[in-house]
Design a protein around this motif. Structure first.
Motif, PDB file in Angstrom:
ATOM      1  N   GLN A 132       0.830  -1.204   0.000  1.00  0.00           N
ATOM      2  CA  GLN A 132       0.000   0.000   0.000  1.00  0.00           C
ATOM      3  C   GLN A 132       0.869   1.262   0.000  1.00  0.00           C
ATOM      4  O   GLN A 132       0.582   2.224  -0.707  1.00  0.00           O
ATOM      5  CB  GLN A 132      -0.939  -0.002   1.207  1.00  0.00           C
ATOM      6  N   TYR A 133       1.945   1.261   0.806  1.00  0.00           N
ATOM      7  CA  TYR A 133       2.849   2.405   0.824  1.00  0.00           C
ATOM      8  C   TYR A 133       3.537   2.572  -0.528  1.00  0.00           C
ATOM      9  O   TYR A 133       3.674   3.681  -1.039  1.00  0.00           O
ATOM     10  CB  TYR A 133       3.894   2.273   1.931  1.00  0.00           C
ATOM     11  N   ASN A 134       3.968   1.478  -1.117  1.00  0.00           N
ATOM     12  CA  ASN A 134       4.601   1.556  -2.432  1.00  0.00           C
ATOM     13  C   ASN A 134       3.637   2.120  -3.470  1.00  0.00           C
ATOM     14  O   ASN A 134       4.022   2.951  -4.300  1.00  0.00           O
ATOM     15  CB  ASN A 134       5.106   0.183  -2.873  1.00  0.00           C
ATOM     16  N   ASN A 135       2.400   1.673  -3.433  1.00  0.00           N
ATOM     17  CA  ASN A 135       1.402   2.200  -4.371  1.00  0.00           C
ATOM     18  C   ASN A 135       1.173   3.691  -4.158  1.00  0.00           C
ATOM     19  O   ASN A 135       1.055   4.451  -5.115  1.00  0.00           O
ATOM     20  CB  ASN A 135       0.076   1.441  -4.230  1.00  0.00           C
ATOM     21  N   LEU A 136       1.122   4.105  -2.901  1.00  0.00           N
ATOM     22  CA  LEU A 136       0.921   5.520  -2.588  1.00  0.00           C
ATOM     23  C   LEU A 136       2.095   6.363  -3.091  1.00  0.00           C
ATOM     24  O   LEU A 136       1.908   7.428  -3.691  1.00  0.00           O
ATOM     25  CB  LEU A 136       0.752   5.697  -1.074  1.00  0.00           C
ATOM     26  N   LEU A 137       3.305   5.883  -2.879  1.00  0.00           N
ATOM     27  CA  LEU A 137       4.485   6.612  -3.345  1.00  0.00           C
ATOM     28  C   LEU A 137       4.535   6.688  -4.861  1.00  0.00           C
ATOM     29  O   LEU A 137       4.912   7.710  -5.436  1.00  0.00           O
ATOM     30  CB  LEU A 137       5.757   5.961  -2.799  1.00  0.00           C
ATOM     31  N   ARG A 138       4.150   5.610  -5.532  1.00  0.00           N
ATOM     32  CA  ARG A 138       4.114   5.633  -7.001  1.00  0.00           C
ATOM     33  C   ARG A 138       3.046   6.607  -7.508  1.00  0.00           C
ATOM     34  O   ARG A 138       3.247   7.294  -8.503  1.00  0.00           O
ATOM     35  CB  ARG A 138       3.832   4.236  -7.540  1.00  0.00           C
ATOM     36  N   GLU A 139       1.908   6.652  -6.815  1.00  0.00           N
ATOM     37  CA  GLU A 139       0.826   7.538  -7.227  1.00  0.00           C
ATOM     38  C   GLU A 139       1.250   9.002  -7.160  1.00  0.00           C
ATOM     39  O   GLU A 139       0.882   9.807  -8.004  1.00  0.00           O
ATOM     40  CB  GLU A 139      -0.396   7.309  -6.322  1.00  0.00           C
TER      41      GLU A 139
ATOM     42  N   ASP B 237       5.226  12.344  -8.740  1.00  0.00           N
ATOM     43  CA  ASP B 237       5.496  13.640  -9.359  1.00  0.00           C
ATOM     44  C   ASP B 237       5.742  14.745  -8.324  1.00  0.00           C
ATOM     45  O   ASP B 237       6.315  15.779  -8.646  1.00  0.00           O
ATOM     46  CB  ASP B 237       4.358  14.037 -10.295  1.00  0.00           C
ATOM     47  N   VAL B 238       5.344  14.529  -7.076  1.00  0.00           N
ATOM     48  CA  VAL B 238       5.565  15.544  -6.042  1.00  0.00           C
ATOM     49  C   VAL B 238       6.556  15.113  -4.974  1.00  0.00           C
ATOM     50  O   VAL B 238       6.933  15.906  -4.124  1.00  0.00           O
ATOM     51  CB  VAL B 238       4.239  15.957  -5.356  1.00  0.00           C
ATOM     52  N   LEU B 239       7.008  13.866  -5.006  1.00  0.00           N
ATOM     53  CA  LEU B 239       7.975  13.367  -4.033  1.00  0.00           C
ATOM     54  C   LEU B 239       9.319  13.146  -4.712  1.00  0.00           C
ATOM     55  O   LEU B 239       9.376  12.691  -5.840  1.00  0.00           O
ATOM     56  CB  LEU B 239       7.484  12.045  -3.425  1.00  0.00           C
ATOM     57  N   ALA B 240      10.386  13.475  -4.022  1.00  0.00           N
ATOM     58  CA  ALA B 240      11.724  13.252  -4.563  1.00  0.00           C
ATOM     59  C   ALA B 240      12.175  11.845  -4.206  1.00  0.00           C
ATOM     60  O   ALA B 240      12.191  11.465  -3.045  1.00  0.00           O
ATOM     61  CB  ALA B 240      12.685  14.278  -3.999  1.00  0.00           C
ATOM     62  N   ALA B 241      12.550  11.085  -5.203  1.00  0.00           N
ATOM     63  CA  ALA B 241      13.048   9.736  -4.964  1.00  0.00           C
ATOM     64  C   ALA B 241      14.535   9.769  -4.634  1.00  0.00           C
ATOM     65  O   ALA B 241      15.065   8.838  -4.055  1.00  0.00           O
ATOM     66  CB  ALA B 241      12.801   8.864  -6.187  1.00  0.00           C
ATOM     67  N   ASP B 242      15.186  10.860  -4.992  1.00  0.00           N
ATOM     68  CA  ASP B 242      16.626  10.980  -4.802  1.00  0.00           C
ATOM     69  C   ASP B 242      16.936  12.450  -4.547  1.00  0.00           C
ATOM     70  O   ASP B 242      16.193  13.330  -4.984  1.00  0.00           O
ATOM     71  CB  ASP B 242      17.328  10.497  -6.085  1.00  0.00           C
ATOM     72  N   TYR B 243      18.034  12.740  -3.873  1.00  0.00           N
ATOM     73  CA  TYR B 243      18.366  14.125  -3.577  1.00  0.00           C
ATOM     74  C   TYR B 243      18.627  14.920  -4.856  1.00  0.00           C
ATOM     75  O   TYR B 243      18.449  16.125  -4.886  1.00  0.00           O
ATOM     76  CB  TYR B 243      19.574  14.204  -2.642  1.00  0.00           C
TER      77      TYR B 243
END
Length: 74
Positions: A9-16, A19-25
């Protein structure tokens, strides 16, 4: 510890919202320093304390240098 269902569920939320979350610095370029940096306010009549240097285990030196280079690049 998360269950496999919670992790999914967390992975799905992060994928959704990728566009607004940084996956890397490196994805955070262009953010004004006033927002991304923090500072420690000191009293006007005090001096910062300088800690003593310590030697780093030679096995970790290359790894630490690589990480510091990443931070400086960002």
């Amino acid at each position: 510890m998360l269950s496999s269902q919670e992790r999914q569920q967390y992975n799905n939320l992060l994928r959704e919202f990728k566009d607004v979350l940084a996956a890397d610095y490196r994805d955070m370029k262009g953010i004004p320093p006033e927002i991304a940096e923090h500072r420690i306010d000191l009293l006007s009549n005090t001096r910062p304390i300088q800690s003593q240097y310590y030697q780093l285990n030679p096995n970790y030196t290359a790894r630490v240098k690589k990480e510091l280079d990443k931070f400086l690049e960002a």
